[in-house]
Enzyme design. Structure first.
Site, PDB file in Angstrom:
ATOM      1  N   SER A 172      -7.082  -3.926  -2.875  1.00  0.00           N
ATOM      2  CA  SER A 172      -6.260  -4.521  -3.543  1.00  0.00           C
ATOM      3  C   SER A 172      -5.665  -5.764  -2.598  1.00  0.00           C
ATOM      4  O   SER A 172      -5.640  -5.636  -1.282  1.00  0.00           O
ATOM      5  CB  SER A 172      -5.149  -4.001  -4.107  1.00  0.00           C
ATOM      6  OG  SER A 172      -4.059  -4.667  -4.557  1.00  0.00           O
ATOM      7  N   TYR A 213       0.926   3.174  -1.633  1.00  0.00           N
ATOM      8  CA  TYR A 213      -0.112   2.264  -2.345  1.00  0.00           C
ATOM      9  C   TYR A 213      -0.895   1.407  -1.435  1.00  0.00           C
ATOM     10  O   TYR A 213      -2.119   1.314  -1.300  1.00  0.00           O
ATOM     11  CB  TYR A 213       0.278   1.940  -3.726  1.00  0.00           C
ATOM     12  CG  TYR A 213      -1.064   1.200  -4.144  1.00  0.00           C
ATOM     13  CD1 TYR A 213      -1.613   1.590  -5.094  1.00  0.00           C
ATOM     14  CD2 TYR A 213      -0.846  -0.290  -4.452  1.00  0.00           C
ATOM     15  CE1 TYR A 213      -2.756   1.027  -5.742  1.00  0.00           C
ATOM     16  CE2 TYR A 213      -1.544  -0.937  -4.957  1.00  0.00           C
ATOM     17  CZ  TYR A 213      -2.839  -0.416  -5.624  1.00  0.00           C
ATOM     18  OH  TYR A 213      -3.936  -0.986  -6.479  1.00  0.00           O
TER      19      TYR A 213
END
Ligand SMILES: NC(=O)c1ccc[n+]([C@@H]2O[C@H](COP(=O)([O-])OP(=O)(O)OC[C@H]3O[C@@H](n4cnc5c(N)ncnc54)[C@H](OP(=O)(O)O)[C@@H]3O)[C@@H](O)[C@H]2O)c1
Length: 276
Positions: free
Chosen positions: A153, A166
């Protein structure tokens, strides 16, 4: 026994490339499945939700005569990588493409997140992926053929408060994939780490935080198209569109303490209640 019989038949006709897609029940994973079936791949779809997988399998089967297999598997469990490897090889011995896509988000104060959720994310985003690559890579290297795509990401480009774990797991995946790509270069295997920005899927709702104003969201189709095109050129770090290139460039030239201040404000949920 039934599977053994089927396997023999499939091995006789193994002209189609074979892809395994984790997190294929929806979102970006389902789009990889649609695109790869369109390119003539046989696919093995992996996720936990059997009903969604079955719906996708039926949808895909209407468009192709290729093999569409599905297995329900919780990849956040210990030893899930071994189970995945065994499952895949029960269908075909040669795996052309492994896509490590399954993932989820958590928003909020790290200190308030249940330890079991933290553990599940570490297992799913890091252990299972690293262990899977360790299991699938040697055969690809021996054949001098194969590709591994791991979905990270833009959140992995610098630390981000309130999605701290995350972002850190995605940073790990970027570093791991880039190192491995260099280690295995010129050996016939392509290692890609794909870094989408905000993508319109169920991801944010599942994570319990739907940002109100998102500038330039991306579609899952755009992510997948860019990733698969980049596979042809054997690029390792893949960003999506000009937004992705800008995010990468910014992360290299602006000090992370400044970026963290802005990103933390943008990401911070109004309330930390109702987290998983
Ligand atoms: N959407 C974004 O803005 C965005 C941005 C950057 C990166 N990403 C990354 O892109 C990947 C795909 O996300 P998405 O946007 O497509 O989200 P999504 O629509 O929520 O899909 C997530 C997929 O992962 C599967 N999954 C989750 N936990 C699992 C587990 N324990 N075992 C097996 N499968 C599991 C889900 O299936 P089941 O629930 O059926 O198991 C689902 O198929 C993730 O790695 C995410 O971090 C997303």
């Amino acid at each position: 026994m039934l599977r053994e019989g089927k396997k023999e038949r499939r091995e006789l006709d193994h002209t189609s490339p074979f892809a395994i897609i984790t997190g294929a029940s929806r979102g970006i994973g389902a789009e990889y499945a649609r695109a790869l079936v369109g390119q003539g791949y046989d696919v093995l779809l992996i996720a936990r939700d059997r009903t969604r997988l079955e719906n996708l399998r039926q949808e895909l089967q209407q468009t192709t005569k290729k093999e569409i297999w599905m297995e329900s598997l919780d990849l956040s469990q210990p030893h899930a990588a071994e189970t995945l490897h065994d499952m895949a090889r029960s269908y075909r011995s040669e795996i052309s493409l492994l896509i490590n896509n399954a993932g989820f988000g958590i928003y909020g104060d790290f200190a308030e997140i249940p330890p079991s959720t933290i553990q599940n994310m570490l297992q799913l985003h890091m252990n299972t992926i690293v262990e899977s690559i360790r299991l699938f890579l040697p055969d690809m290297l021996a054949r001098k053929q194969g590709s591994i795509i791991t979905i990270a990401s833009v959140a992995g480009f610098f630390p981000i408060p309130y999605i701290t774990e995350y972002a850190a797991t995605k940073a790990f995946l970027i570093a791991f994939s880039e190192g491995l790509a260099r280690e295995t270069q010129n050996q016939g295997v392509t290692i890609q780490v794909c870094c989408p920005g905000f993508t319109e899927t169920d991801f944010h709702q599942t994570a319990g935080h739907q940002p109100k104003h998102v500038l330039f969201p991306q579609s899952a189709q755009q992510v997948v198209q860019t990733s698969l095109e980049a596979l042809q050129s054997k690029r390792t770090l893949v960003t999506i569109g000009w937004q992705g290139r800008l995010a990468l460039w910014i992360s290299k030239i602006i000090p992370h303490r400044i970026l963290m201040a802005f990103a933390g404000k943008a990401v911070k949920p109004p309330s930390t209640t109702n987290l998983r």
